[in-house]
Design a protein around this motif. Structure first.
Motif, PDB file in Angstrom:
ATOM      1  N   MET A   1       0.846  -1.193   0.000  1.00 57.37           N
ATOM      2  CA  MET A   1       0.000   0.000   0.000  1.00 57.37           C
ATOM      3  C   MET A   1       0.879   1.240   0.000  1.00 57.37           C
ATOM      4  O   MET A   1       1.792   1.369   0.808  1.00 57.37           O
ATOM      5  N   THR A   2       0.590   2.188  -0.871  1.00 51.20           N
ATOM      6  CA  THR A   2       1.384   3.411  -0.937  1.00 51.20           C
ATOM      7  C   THR A   2       1.301   4.184   0.366  1.00 51.20           C
ATOM      8  O   THR A   2       2.259   4.787   0.818  1.00 51.20           O
ATOM      9  N   SER A   3       0.139   4.163   1.023  1.00 53.11           N
ATOM     10  CA  SER A   3      -0.071   4.982   2.212  1.00 53.11           C
ATOM     11  C   SER A   3       0.822   4.547   3.375  1.00 53.11           C
ATOM     12  O   SER A   3       0.991   5.273   4.326  1.00 53.11           O
ATOM     13  N   ARG A   4       1.394   3.345   3.339  1.00 52.82           N
ATOM     14  CA  ARG A   4       2.248   2.866   4.416  1.00 52.82           C
ATOM     15  C   ARG A   4       3.671   3.364   4.259  1.00 52.82           C
ATOM     16  O   ARG A   4       4.468   3.265   5.174  1.00 52.82           O
ATOM     17  N   ARG A   5       4.046   3.851   3.102  1.00 56.32           N
ATOM     18  CA  ARG A   5       5.398   4.356   2.900  1.00 56.32           C
ATOM     19  C   ARG A   5       5.498   5.781   3.442  1.00 56.32           C
ATOM     20  O   ARG A   5       4.514   6.488   3.588  1.00 56.32           O
ATOM     21  N   VAL A   6       6.721   6.202   3.709  1.00 55.77           N
ATOM     22  CA  VAL A   6       6.962   7.572   4.160  1.00 55.77           C
ATOM     23  C   VAL A   6       7.016   8.465   2.938  1.00 55.77           C
ATOM     24  O   VAL A   6       7.813   8.242   2.018  1.00 55.77           O
ATOM     25  N   GLY A   7       6.161   9.463   2.902  1.00 60.70           N
ATOM     26  CA  GLY A   7       6.103  10.357   1.768  1.00 60.70           C
ATOM     27  C   GLY A   7       6.860  11.642   2.009  1.00 60.70           C
ATOM     28  O   GLY A   7       7.431  11.871   3.083  1.00 60.70           O
ATOM     29  N   ILE A   8       6.849  12.522   0.987  1.00 60.16           N
ATOM     30  CA  ILE A   8       7.492  13.833   1.078  1.00 60.16           C
ATOM     31  C   ILE A   8       6.398  14.866   1.324  1.00 60.16           C
ATOM     32  O   ILE A   8       5.422  14.945   0.577  1.00 60.16           O
ATOM     33  N   SER A   9       6.544  15.637   2.372  1.00 57.85           N
ATOM     34  CA  SER A   9       5.527  16.627   2.728  1.00 57.85           C
ATOM     35  C   SER A   9       5.475  17.728   1.675  1.00 57.85           C
ATOM     36  O   SER A   9       6.518  18.249   1.246  1.00 57.85           O
ATOM     37  N   CYS A  10       4.265  18.083   1.278  1.00 62.21           N
ATOM     38  CA  CYS A  10       4.062  19.124   0.267  1.00 62.21           C
ATOM     39  C   CYS A  10       2.906  20.024   0.681  1.00 62.21           C
ATOM     40  O   CYS A  10       2.008  19.616   1.427  1.00 62.21           O
ATOM     41  N   LYS A  11       2.942  21.231   0.190  1.00 61.32           N
ATOM     42  CA  LYS A  11       1.823  22.155   0.363  1.00 61.32           C
ATOM     43  C   LYS A  11       1.171  22.358  -1.001  1.00 61.32           C
ATOM     44  O   LYS A  11       1.864  22.565  -2.000  1.00 61.32           O
ATOM     45  N   VAL A  12      -0.150  22.290  -1.024  1.00 52.91           N
ATOM     46  CA  VAL A  12      -0.893  22.354  -2.280  1.00 52.91           C
ATOM     47  C   VAL A  12      -1.595  23.707  -2.380  1.00 52.91           C
ATOM     48  O   VAL A  12      -2.297  24.124  -1.447  1.00 52.91           O
ATOM     49  N   GLU A  23       1.056  14.508   1.250  1.00 53.39           N
ATOM     50  CA  GLU A  23       2.285  13.730   1.117  1.00 53.39           C
ATOM     51  C   GLU A  23       2.380  13.217  -0.314  1.00 53.39           C
ATOM     52  O   GLU A  23       1.386  12.750  -0.884  1.00 53.39           O
ATOM     53  N   ALA A  24       3.586  13.332  -0.894  1.00 56.75           N
ATOM     54  CA  ALA A  24       3.815  12.853  -2.253  1.00 56.75           C
ATOM     55  C   ALA A  24       4.723  11.625  -2.200  1.00 56.75           C
ATOM     56  O   ALA A  24       5.706  11.602  -1.457  1.00 56.75           O
ATOM     57  N   ILE A  76      -0.128  11.308  -4.702  1.00 56.35           N
ATOM     58  CA  ILE A  76      -0.291  12.373  -3.698  1.00 56.35           C
ATOM     59  C   ILE A  76      -1.483  12.040  -2.815  1.00 56.35           C
ATOM     60  O   ILE A  76      -2.554  11.666  -3.315  1.00 56.35           O
ATOM     61  N   GLN A  77      -1.294  12.200  -1.512  1.00 57.00           N
ATOM     62  CA  GLN A  77      -2.355  11.867  -0.567  1.00 57.00           C
ATOM     63  C   GLN A  77      -2.452  12.969   0.482  1.00 57.00           C
ATOM     64  O   GLN A  77      -1.452  13.406   1.042  1.00 57.00           O
ATOM     65  N   ALA A  78      -3.682  13.433   0.702  1.00 60.69           N
ATOM     66  CA  ALA A  78      -3.891  14.472   1.715  1.00 60.69           C
ATOM     67  C   ALA A  78      -3.533  13.931   3.096  1.00 60.69           C
ATOM     68  O   ALA A  78      -3.714  12.741   3.383  1.00 60.69           O
ATOM     69  N   LYS A  79      -3.002  14.822   3.959  1.00 63.69           N
ATOM     70  CA  LYS A  79      -2.620  14.390   5.304  1.00 63.69           C
ATOM     71  C   LYS A  79      -3.819  14.254   6.224  1.00 63.69           C
ATOM     72  O   LYS A  79      -3.771  13.530   7.221  1.00 63.69           O
TER      73      LYS A  79
END
Length: 626
Positions: A1-12, A23-24, A76-79
């Protein structure tokens, strides 16, 4: 699952308006497994420039997969799952089939709202495509429209000036003087006579703007040519049209009689032209790619499309593309303004090798139009050359959108945000439904190739009235038949991709017979007002991996297997014809004596049947009077 990985914080952001934190998750390089950097121009800031146009038919991922398959740059997934502006954007995009577009130079990054197994979370796939291409292709897909690119000279027309007529006549006269075979002399003499007759008509037109044909005097009519801003002022040309003979005489520069041109239009052009825009529906966006000089190309196209039904007057300069002499034609050049993707385009041309290698699978090669060398050849086949092209275009369009609707769309709707990119369905490509042969090796052993009949690209490039360059001789190409009737809205079967097939001389007979069986079957269906379909499946053995069934009004009438798709289709068509013959003979048998023998002879070669001219036209070419 992508959501289990550590993403890069982004502002949209949408413009300067902050929408929320996300998170990207960058995708990995398929070749080396290396994680790719985020594609956004502002690093960890995602600035949305605009939303793509909405669609009732096509979700954004289906469009992006069609024009740039498997090019997902990141996820990309919203926090937060709470209600916030980013979630409102997600819902708007998801419900209206829109994407949020980030502009990065000549690239557009489309944020595609994806359903998720995690309830209420806002999540996107970020896909990359060339700037401007998405909107153009979306419009075409919404309208179920593809692109078609036409060559002009020896594909749709043959044109000559006085200079080119004189060159052809001189070259042919030299051939006759050096020939000893009386049959060849007879054929070349008839060809020479046709050149001389048309040259005399052109001479009359140049001198008096009037011609005499069969004791009938025809005077030129002034035709007003609309202006093209910055290119061509509004002008009036003296034009003589002889539609019963497919002849037009025109003058490229009305002030210069030396630019007068004698044009022969290819028979059945109106059938093809009518199909492209029948019933007010635009089935294809039309383009022209030629090596001719621009003023000449614009006028020739005006003669072919006098009411601007196929190309609007405002689009002429963008849609009529003149390739440089000596360079290869390319769809990338034709679509340089990102108005279409090559995967959604087909080409009609009499030569394959003038196109870039990557575009050749999308070219339907027609035999070169040779009204002086072989005037009867154009209508000798059961289906005229441009009607075959019409059927091929119909088949390509039907196959493309059948695949788009029944495979791509259905599987796109089943995808979730958590799916891997490799799980995306394959996308349709025009080349999958266009069965074309490389005919360069199909030599005619009975007679030399004809003299090139129209003006060469080099000649028209030098404004038509300059000395002609040396004539290059090339072989006429045999036509490729389509595998369905011309009824447009009856969707054909999904045909797998077929690469160009190189045939040797011994394969020529099989090629012609294969095309003819299919063509005859189509013609029977057309005359019976019935639907002919070919269903392609996998074969049952490794030696015969392809299998085809023929359906006549949904009833199976023949099957075939082969090493190639073409071979299986040919066998299926032949078996279907034999079954139809058997059923017909058994039906009328009590009313006739010995008719079965005659029918079999007619079906497979009698001069009054469908196949004679197709199968034996080359064998008899040196016996025909031209």
């Amino acid at each position: 699952m992508t959501s289990r990985r550590v993403g890069i914080s982004c502002k949209v952001y949408h413009g300067d308006v902050f929408l929320g934190d996300a998170e990207a998750f960058p995708t990995t390089n398929s070749s080396g497994g290396k994680v790719q950097p985020l594609p956004f121009p502002s690093g960890n800031e995602i600035r949305i420039d605009h939303l793509s146009p909405p669609s009732e038919r096509c979700p954004p991922l289906s469009v992006l997969q069609t024009i740039n398959p498997f090019f997902v740059r990141c996820k990309i997934q919203a926090k937060s799952i709470a209600e916030h502006p980013l979630h409102h954007l997600y819902l708007s995009c998801f419900n209206e089939f829109r994407s949020a577009v980030v502009v990065n130079g000549n690239e557009e990054l489309h944020l595609v709202a994806m359903p998720s197994k995690v309830e209420k979370v806002s999540c996107f796939w970020c896909c990359s495509v060339q700037a401007g291409l998405y909107a153009s292709c979306l419009g075409m897909l919404n309208l179920r429209c593809l692109a078609i690119v036409f060559d002009l000279d020896e594909t749709l027309i043959v044109a000559n000036t006085m200079r080119s007529f004189e060159d052809r006549i001189e070259a042919l006269s030299r051939k006759i003087d050096g020939e000893k075979d009386p049959i060849r002399i007879s054929g070349m003499s008839a060809e020479l006579k046709r050149y001389v007759e048309d040259k005399d008509l052109l001479k009359q037109y140049i001198e008096m703007d009037t011609v005499t044909d069969n004791r009938r005097s025809i005077t030129a009519q002034n035709e007003e040519v609309p202006s093209i801003p910055g290119v061509q002022e509004r002008i009036t040309r003296p034009v003589i049209r002889m539609p019963e003979r497919n002849i037009v005489l025109t003058r490229i520069n009305p002030e210069n009689r030396d630019t007068s041109v004698f044009v022969r239009l290819r028979p059945a052009w109106e059938d093809l032209r009518s199909y492209l825009t029948a019933k007010g529906r635009r089935r294809f966006e039309v383009f022209v790619c030629t090596m001719a000089e621009r003023d000449y190309a614009l006028e020739i196209w005006r003669l072919l499309d006098p009411d601007s039904y196929l190309i609007n007057a405002k689009q002429l300069m963008d849609r009529i593309v003149c390739a440089k002499s000596g360079s290869k034609k390319s769809l990338q050049h034709v679509f340089q303004d990102k108005v279409c993707h090559p995967r959604m385009a087909m080409v009609i041309d009499d030569r394959l090798q003038v196109w870039d290698d990557k575009d050749q699978p999308r070219v339907h090669v027609v035999p070169a139009y040779t009204p002086y060398y072989a005037p009867q050849a154009e209508m000798a086949n059961a289906v005229p050359v441009l009607c075959v092209a019409r059927n091929v275009a119909c088949n390509v369009r039907g196959g493309f959108f059948k695949e788009f609707d029944e495979n791509l769309l259905q599987k796109i709707f089943e995808l979730n945000y958590e799916n891997e990119i490799v799980e995306l369905p394959g996308a349709p490509d025009v080349s999958y439904y266009l069965i074309s042969e490389d005919a360069n090796n199909l030599q005619n052993n009975n007679r030399e190739a004809p003299i090139v009949e129209g003006m060469t690209g080099l000649e028209t490039e030098h404004r038509l009235n300059q000395p002609a360059y040396p004539i290059d001789e090339r072989q006429a190409k045999p036509q490729t038949q389509s595998n369905r009737s011309s009824t447009d809205d009856e969707m054909p079967v999904n045909i797998p991709s077929a690469s160009n097939k190189k045939l040797n001389v011994e394969g020529q007979s099989n090629l012609l017979v294969s095309s003819v069986f299919v063509s005859v079957l189509q013609e029977i269906g057309r005359r019976c007002d019935s639907k002919i379909e070919f269903e392609f499946t996998n074969g049952i053995t490794k030696d015969l991996p392809h299998s085809v069934e023929v359906l006549f009004s949904s009833e199976r009438i023949g099957t075939g297997m082969g090493r190639t798709m073409k071979e299986a289709q040919s066998q299926a068509a032949e078996n279907a014809l034999r079954n139809l013959e058997r059923d017909y003979v058994s039906f009328i048998g009590p009313l006739t004596d010995g008719m079965g023998t005659d029918i079999n002879k007619n079906l497979l070669g009698n001069e009054n049947g469908f196949l004679k001219e197709n199968c034996n036209s080359q064998d008899n070419s040196d016996k025909k009077e031209n």
